[in-house]
Scaffold this active site. Structure first.
Site: not given
Ligand code: NAI
Ligand code: MG
Length: 493
Positions: A182, A257, A291, A389
């Site tokens: 996904k 991660e 990240c 973050e």
């Molecule tokens: P997010 O964690 O919500 O999204 C990442 C993935 O998880 C996307 O594919 C999203 O559709 C999915 N997702 C979201 N809610 C979910 C749920 N309840 N169950 C299963 N999958 C779910 O990240 P978002 O909202 O795009 O960004 C918010 C913050 O997250 C950023 O500002 C950053 O700080 C952090 N982040 C960290 C990343 C990393 O590489 N570790 C990458 C992206 C965001």
């Protein structure tokens, strides 16, 4: 192309069981170019029935059909072909990635090349998976079989869309798993693109399914699904915690991660030019949407003022611009939502600390989710901009007094993904390396990541490791086979 009108943009479907299918509900979501704020595509938005369909396809492909009979050598060949196919389409894929994420085209090209390299690496590893013979007593033979974990749900973020897809899919395919990937709803386009290659490279239907949808619907349904054996997730810590709780109901294997607040530590004896470059590269590459961003810059007091000044001067040279222009060194942030989030941290930072440069929206852009590369200094490690973050081009510079204080501040964070230390003193460098609680520590560099070496976090940066043989392990179960060599009855009863 007037891309604000829905009719003029292409609508993409989900890829399930080797077929392109619309969502059961008929719903789609818009995908944007963050530099123009225009809609560039519509994508099928999966909900529970689509998740059921994708899991059924992955389940069937794992349990029967050609995939379970495929040899490790054959899976390696599939991965080689996929690597070559991606490499042959680098320009096309980089163009899509650049438009969809807003990252500079030159960086997008590196990402596509790295994705191809990742598939190639696991192509080579597929037939090097071996069990052990276990030293049990002489009247028995015990050995281990390494078997694929099953159906993997793989949920990825928007900062490195195709590269994160590669980190997830390549080891899973090598192991003999089947996948439901996904993509992030902000950036689904390159993953959709590579699904066009699957049949040609020899992936049977159902082995890799690309399911697009929102996190709270498609993502959550995947994590809860009884037909899924393993969840691999990269994204926010907040969602990581939701995933662990949900996966607990079915005791799925989970790897996470989750990013961080990584310290980048500078001692006075570091090579000056390399250090200033490294501080900026550590936090500003990919607009800071990394990240492992070195977003806490720890600088020893004796060089602190001069270092902040040098960073500030060099930051003035960073060329913000249209992502497709080759001179561009920083593009817009990925989305309106993320722009608002990072902007709110800029306001928090202005209250907590001092601004050396940046702090707002660059004046020259009428549209696009651009923010200025920003350096806050005299930051306290207890400030929100040092603890949370931000995931944007925002540096928090913190002074320290001596090695032990540097280590104390560096480790005073809930996260533990990455860290870096800059010094020419090898005694000091390795003392600091041993003291830091992080999954990767760079010495005199920050950010290089190679598929051959492990990647993952300590503490709230998650658990499990990606890349290298470690990444493959996370898709394998271990079966012990015990063979009795002694024909006499047990004689217990
Ligand atoms: P997010 O964690 O919500 O999204 C990442 C993935 O998880 C996307 O594919 C999203 O559709 C999915 N997702 C979201 N809610 C979910 C749920 N309840 N169950 C299963 N999958 C779910 O990240 P978002 O909202 O795009 O960004 C918010 C913050 O997250 C950023 O500002 C950053 O700080 C952090 N982040 C960290 C990343 C990393 O590489 N570790 C990458 C992206 C965001
Ligand atoms: Mg979210």
């Amino acid at each position: 192309m007037s891309s604000s009108s829905k009719a003029s943009v292409q609508t993409y479907k989900n890829f399930i069981n080797g077929q392109w299918v619309t969502a059961a509900s008929g719903a789609t979501f818009p995908v944007y170019d963050p530099s123009t704020e225009e809609v560039i595509a519509q994508v099928a938005s999966a909900s529970a029935p689509d998740v059921d369909q994708a899991v059924a396809a992955a389940r069937a492909a794992f349990d029967s059909g050609p995939w379970p009979a495929t040899t490790a050598q054959d899976r390696g060949k599939v991965l080689y072909k996929l690597a070559e196919k991606i490499r042959a389409n680098t320009a096309h894929l980089a163009d899509i990635e650049c438009r969809n994420t807003g990252k500079p085209i030159v960086e997008a090209e590196y990402d596509i090349a790295d994705a191809a390299t990742c598939f190639e690496y696991y192509a080579g590893l597929a037939n090097k998976v071996m069990g052990h013979v276990n030293p049990v007593p002489a009247n028995a033979l015990s050995f281990t079989l390494r078997e694929p974990m099953g159906v993997a749900a793989q949920i990825i973020p928007w900062n490195y869309p195709l590269l994160m897809a590669a980190w997830k899919l390549a080891p899973a395919i090598a192991a003999g798993c089947t996948c439901i990937l996904k993509p992030a709803e902000q950036t689904p386009l390159t993953a959709i693109q590579i699904a066009n290659y699957f049949e040609e490279v020899g992936l049977p239907p159902g082995v890799v399914n690309i399911l697009n949808g929102l996190g709270e619907t498609a993502g959550a349904a995947l994590v809860a699904h009884h037909g899924v054996d393993k969840v691999a997730f990269t994204g926010s810590a907040a969602v990581g915690k939701i995933i662990v709780k949900s996966a607990a109901d079915t005791l799925k294997r989970v790897t996470l991660e989750l990013g961080g607040k990584s310290p980048n530590i500078f001692f006075p004896d570091a090579d000056w030019e390399a250090a200033v470059d490294g501080a900026l590269f550590g936090v500003f590459i990919n607009q800071g949407e990394v990240c492992s961003a070195g977003s806490r810059i720890l600088v020893e007091k004796s060089i602190y003022s001069k270092f902040v000044e040098a960073m500030t001067e060099k930051t003035k040279r960073i060329k913000l611009g249209a992502p497709l222009e080759r001179e561009t060194k920083m593009g817009p942030l990925v989305s309106k939502e993320h722009y608002d989030r990072v902007s709110s941290y800029l306001e928090i930072g202005k209250k907590e600390a001092k601004v050396a440069i940046g702090g707002g929206r660059p004046k020259q852009f009428g549209k696009g989710y651009y923010v200025e590369p920003t350096i806050f200094y005299d930051v306290k490690n207890s400030d929100r901009i040092a603890r949370e973050e931000i995931f944007g081009p925002v540096a928090s510079v913190i002074p320290f007094d001596g090695e032990s204080e540097a280590i104390r501040i560096a480790n005073d964070t809930p996260y533990g993904l990455a860290a870096a230390v800059w010094t020419r003193d090898i005694y000091k460098a390795f003392r600091v390396v041993k003291s830091l609680r992080a999954g990767i520590v760079w010495v005199n560099h920050m950010q290089p990541t190679y598929v051959e070496a492990p990647w993952g976090g300590y503490k709230q940066s998650g658990f499990g490791r990606e890349l290298g043989p470690w990444g493959l392990e996370e898709y394998l179960e271990t079966k012990q086979v015990f063979v009795n060599l002694d024909e006499t009855p047990i004689g217990w009863y």
